[in-house]
Scaffold this motif. Sequence first.
Motif, PDB file in Angstrom:
ATOM      1  N   ILE A  63       0.836   2.471 -11.379  1.00  0.00           N
ATOM      2  CA  ILE A  63       0.683   1.142 -10.778  1.00  0.00           C
ATOM      3  C   ILE A  63      -0.329   0.211 -11.118  1.00  0.00           C
ATOM      4  CG2 ILE A  63       0.438  -0.032  -8.700  1.00  0.00           C
ATOM      5  CD1 ILE A  63       2.883   1.996  -7.694  1.00  0.00           C
ATOM      6  N   GLU A 109       0.220  11.205  -6.132  1.00  0.00           N
ATOM      7  CA  GLU A 109      -1.032  10.454  -5.736  1.00  0.00           C
ATOM      8  C   GLU A 109      -1.081   9.240  -6.316  1.00  0.00           C
ATOM      9  OE1 GLU A 109      -3.577  11.631  -4.090  1.00  0.00           O
ATOM     10  OE2 GLU A 109      -2.666  13.346  -3.461  1.00  0.00           O
ATOM     11  N   PRO A 110      -1.851   8.086  -5.936  1.00  0.00           N
ATOM     12  CA  PRO A 110      -1.696   6.697  -6.509  1.00  0.00           C
ATOM     13  C   PRO A 110      -2.044   6.589  -7.778  1.00  0.00           C
ATOM     14  CG  PRO A 110      -3.233   6.998  -4.605  1.00  0.00           C
ATOM     15  CD  PRO A 110      -2.567   8.072  -4.835  1.00  0.00           C
ATOM     16  N   GLU A 111      -2.985   7.517  -8.508  1.00  0.00           N
ATOM     17  CA  GLU A 111      -3.259   7.515  -9.893  1.00  0.00           C
ATOM     18  C   GLU A 111      -2.180   7.959 -10.766  1.00  0.00           C
ATOM     19  OE1 GLU A 111      -4.842   9.115  -7.268  1.00  0.00           O
ATOM     20  OE2 GLU A 111      -5.528  11.129  -7.963  1.00  0.00           O
ATOM     21  N   ARG A 162       0.968  -1.259   0.033  1.00  0.00           N
ATOM     22  CA  ARG A 162      -0.005  -0.157  -0.070  1.00  0.00           C
ATOM     23  C   ARG A 162       0.705   1.330   0.036  1.00  0.00           C
ATOM     24  NH1 ARG A 162      -5.263  -1.815   3.570  1.00  0.00           N
ATOM     25  NH2 ARG A 162      -5.580  -3.625   2.220  1.00  0.00           N
ATOM     26  N   MET A 192      -2.387  -3.132  -9.284  1.00  0.00           N
ATOM     27  CA  MET A 192      -2.403  -4.233  -8.061  1.00  0.00           C
ATOM     28  C   MET A 192      -3.589  -4.844  -8.002  1.00  0.00           C
ATOM     29  SD  MET A 192      -1.945  -2.519  -4.383  1.00  0.00           S
ATOM     30  CE  MET A 192      -2.336  -3.524  -2.907  1.00  0.00           C
ATOM     31  N   PHE A 233      -5.624  -7.263  -5.529  1.00  0.00           N
ATOM     32  CA  PHE A 233      -5.692  -7.255  -3.974  1.00  0.00           C
ATOM     33  C   PHE A 233      -6.179  -8.807  -3.614  1.00  0.00           C
ATOM     34  CE2 PHE A 233      -6.021  -2.782  -2.843  1.00  0.00           C
ATOM     35  CZ  PHE A 233      -5.946  -2.153  -3.807  1.00  0.00           C
ATOM     36  N   ALA A 270       2.036   1.752  -3.521  1.00  0.00           N
ATOM     37  CA  ALA A 270       0.837   2.065  -4.328  1.00  0.00           C
ATOM     38  C   ALA A 270       0.568   3.575  -4.030  1.00  0.00           C
ATOM     39  CB  ALA A 270      -0.357   1.160  -4.175  1.00  0.00           C
ATOM     40  N   VAL A 295      -1.651   4.647  -1.303  1.00  0.00           N
ATOM     41  CA  VAL A 295      -2.724   4.849  -0.743  1.00  0.00           C
ATOM     42  C   VAL A 295      -2.589   5.252   0.755  1.00  0.00           C
ATOM     43  CG1 VAL A 295      -4.124   3.792  -2.193  1.00  0.00           C
ATOM     44  CG2 VAL A 295      -3.167   2.341  -0.601  1.00  0.00           C
ATOM     45  N   ILE A 296      -1.165   4.793   1.056  1.00  0.00           N
ATOM     46  CA  ILE A 296      -1.113   5.281   2.605  1.00  0.00           C
ATOM     47  C   ILE A 296       0.468   6.042   2.293  1.00  0.00           C
ATOM     48  CG2 ILE A 296      -2.276   4.086   3.970  1.00  0.00           C
ATOM     49  CD1 ILE A 296      -0.475   1.972   4.412  1.00  0.00           C
TER      50      ILE A 296
END
Lengths: 369, 285
Positions: free
Chosen positions: A76, A70-72, A46, A78, A80, A49, A51-52
């Motif tokens: 990447i 930012e993740p976008e 994460r 992913m 889950f 990625a 997100v944190i």
Amino acid sequence: MSLSLKDVHKSFKKDVVLDGVSLEVPTGKTLVLFGPSGAGKTVLLRLIAGVIEPDAGEIAIAGRDMHGVEPEDRGIGMAFQNFALFPHLSAHENIASPLTAQRQSKSAIADGVQRLAKLLKIDHVLGHKPKELSNGQKQRTALARALAGQPNVLLLDDPLRNVDAKLRFEMRLELPRLIKDQNATVIYVTQDYKEAMAFGDEIAVINGGRVQQVGSPAEIYLTPANTDIARLFGDPVINLLEVTPQMGPSGPFVSVSDQHLVLPPSHVGDVDRPCILGLRPEALRFVEAGAPGAIPLTVETEAPLNEKTVTLAVTARGREIMMSRPAGTPGPSTGAAHMGINASAALLFDRDTGALIPSQDAKTKGKVA
Amino acid sequence: MQSVSTLERVLRGTALSLVIFFFMFPIFWIFLMSFQTNETILRVPPSMVFEPTLTNYRSLISGTLEGSTATLEIRFMGNLYNSLFLSVTSVTVGLLLGVPAAYAFAKLKFRGSEDIAFTLLSFRFAPPLLVLLPLTIYFQKIGLADTYVGLIWVYQLIVLPLILWIVRGYFEDIPSDIEYAHRIAGHGFWSTFTKIALPLAGPGIAAAGLLAFIFAWNNFIFALVLASADKQPVTVGALAFITASGINYGQIAAGIMLSIAPTFALALYAQRYLVEGLSLGAVKG
């Protein structure tokens, strides 16, 4: 795109999840993150990625620091562990999601989704919502979604965890090829050592928020950094015997059932140190009673697996020993027998810390973290 | 389905009928009253046999109340329109403000978020009159007294905490991984909110909106104090039926029938949605 992590820390409140993790994955290579649950593998993914955010440390993709990206915008893909499909969208729309984000034309999106769906054999269920899919189909849809955007970095969080055994076996064969075709840098998280051995160019063993060892599958198997790792890799599990090396006429040795197993001369310094001897089941074999160093034991049970035969035996002192030999090779299935040890495959660990005591003539040396 | 014995079925049916009778009889009686004149309503003993008349509805819709001594102008249809306008706009404003706020409280844990959320809920604890007295003075000073804007603003006291707390639970139930997956697929924060969070919390938002609408529609005290005749909703407007020359039960009954009709229809239509929506939020998957 190469991926690098430098001294990454992350805590949730007072709970330290990652305690200084550093990793390097070269472009196009696959790194398997292996460790028990709660080791911080998912948190690490994460963080990559985006997100944190990490508390401290640096994450770089293709040499570019990802702090505040930012993740976008990280390029990447992913998959889950729990699939995380969009429940209100069809499989087609799920897979198309990265393509719509890239503002591709309608026909390009349809082509891209079709190509992946064919490859993963889910083209007949593209119109279904996730709840109408079987677990295997969900898993493939999630995988297709991760691959659809042709990401530079692919993060796979234990994608085979929640699928049945048959599918897991199939995917273990298919997935490495699929990953190679993507030409992406891959981080693959798993708790299954066979998956780790099959997929990884390199394996990073992570436990308690720290990287314990990084190395090729062979390095991890042949020179595990400590007894925990030795136990985790290998089936049947490694035999661990408490021993104390002593000095003899032909160098340092340890006694197993009163028989001397001579250690490499570099272990001179370990005489009288409490140690643990690690013997892989396949380093043990049955020998004739009179053979040098033959250890008497009693065979308890034998489990003939298809590719190998696993024997459980007990030494005169009552220590249980697992032995394994290729199927078809003869051996006693019950009663008294004698065991010989392939001394070069023996591993010596410190009894207090569990850390491997390296012997200098070991041909492969793992990078011990 | 298990097999149910006849006795059990009968008992269950009787129990259900009793409950329905208990709750529905007043509404049924008012429905009958709305088609009677004051004289037949006040008969002793009361009877279900009467000659139905539409005069009550006619006078409500035309706006003239024919009393025994004089003719009274009432603005019942205007009140009905006010109720509709106030409730719909209040709920719309409440949803526009409350849904993004609920999302923030659910997903973006920021410093003091719990305190702010609780403060908003605490507005529901205080008796409305406590707020109303100072509010009346302020509203007169800043010119919001007796305006739709002022009323809609005050209605947020009822609507906003309700929407906020119901919808927040729904957003919390959406697994973060699903939203993360959308972000990682390349979509921005706003797109993830509108394309993933909003549709998945849809049933909850609908249920919250519906409840808020009913609460806003039923409100009496805020409008009584803060609105003059031309801005009053039906709840307050119904007071006009108590006149110097007596109480017009027939018209009150007709007024009630007309004023409960929208919420009644809405609740019947959305009943399944409402129960499903509210209970889904309570059970975490």
